[in-house]
Design a protein around this motif. Structure first.
Motif, PDB file in Angstrom:
ATOM      1  N   GLY A 113       0.954  -1.164   0.309  1.00 58.57           N
ATOM      2  CA  GLY A 113      -0.056   0.045  -0.059  1.00 58.57           C
ATOM      3  C   GLY A 113       0.954   1.202   0.072  1.00 58.57           C
ATOM      4  N   ASN A 169      -3.617   3.933  -1.179  1.00 59.90           N
ATOM      5  CA  ASN A 169      -4.222   2.375  -1.763  1.00 59.90           C
ATOM      6  C   ASN A 169      -3.910   1.423  -0.806  1.00 59.90           C
ATOM      7  N   ALA A 193      -3.490  -3.006  -1.275  1.00 58.98           N
ATOM      8  CA  ALA A 193      -3.858  -4.040  -2.268  1.00 58.98           C
ATOM      9  C   ALA A 193      -3.230  -5.419  -1.843  1.00 58.98           C
ATOM     10  N   SER A 202      -5.694 -10.915  -7.420  1.00 60.98           N
ATOM     11  CA  SER A 202      -5.394  -9.778  -6.956  1.00 60.98           C
ATOM     12  C   SER A 202      -6.487  -8.389  -6.704  1.00 60.98           C
ATOM     13  N   ASN A 255      -7.302  -4.014  -5.479  1.00 63.41           N
ATOM     14  CA  ASN A 255      -6.487  -2.772  -5.213  1.00 63.41           C
ATOM     15  C   ASN A 255      -7.614  -1.758  -4.568  1.00 63.41           C
ATOM     16  N   THR A 315      -8.538   2.123  -3.909  1.00 68.10           N
ATOM     17  CA  THR A 315      -7.585   3.282  -4.008  1.00 68.10           C
ATOM     18  C   THR A 315      -8.558   4.498  -3.473  1.00 68.10           C
TER      19      THR A 315
END
Length: 172
Positions: free
Chosen positions: A81, A118, A120, A136, A138, A140
């Motif tokens: 992050g 972010n 992730a 994956s 993420n 933000t």
């Protein structure tokens, strides 16, 4: 109308880059301060139906960036992050190419949210000898910001986005 000066900046950064826990954790932090003179900005002009590039008199920016990554004990899983605090303001009013003055002294610069960041993850695992599966994600965040260099009518509200990926492919 297409002439503008080169922008210059003075300032600097100080930071730390680190790895620990047998290089499984990375932590970086940077503090910065800059003064820009003749910062090049673009504003959409309805009169010419195009973007005009011209110089802002002076802009001051300071802030802090932090990012981290962790290669977890779970095989193939990484977490990471980043977060930023940015205080970017006009230090003088702006004279536009048409010689009108934009009273922006002390106002935040366009597209410069105060806070953003972010968090992730990325996970990869072999499936047999020739395939690998990956997941994956993420999240933000961006604080609100002005969308136009000098117009105060348009402000992008703060927002959060989520991105995710599922992949199957060759491990190489």
């Amino acid at each position: 109308g297409l002439r503008f000066e080169s922008e210059t900046s003075q300032g600097g950064e100080i930071g730390i880059r680190s790895q620990f826990a047998d290089r499984s954790v990375t932590l970086n932090a940077t503090a910065f301060y800059y003064v820009f003179k003749d910062l090049q900005i673009q504003e959409f002009s309805l009169a010419i139906f195009n973007f005009e590039t011209y110089n802002a008199s002076k802009v001051k920016t300071k802030g802090l960036d932090i990012d981290w990554a962790w290669r977890t004990p779970l095989e193939g899983l990484r977490l990471f992050g980043a977060m930023s605090y940015t205080d970017t303001k006009y230090a003088e009013d702006i004279v536009r190419p048409n010689l009108s003055v934009a009273l922006v002294n002390g106002r935040s610069v366009a597209r410069a949210p105060k806070f953003s960041g972010n968090i992730a993850f990325d996970w990869r695992s072999p499936v047999g000898d020739a395939l690998e599966i990956g997941l994956s994600g993420n999240a933000t965040y961006s604080d609100s910001y002005w969308t136009n260099p000098v117009d105060t009518d348009y402000r992008q509200p703060s927002y959060v986005t989520f991105d995710a990926t599922i992949s199957v492919g060759d491990p190489d």
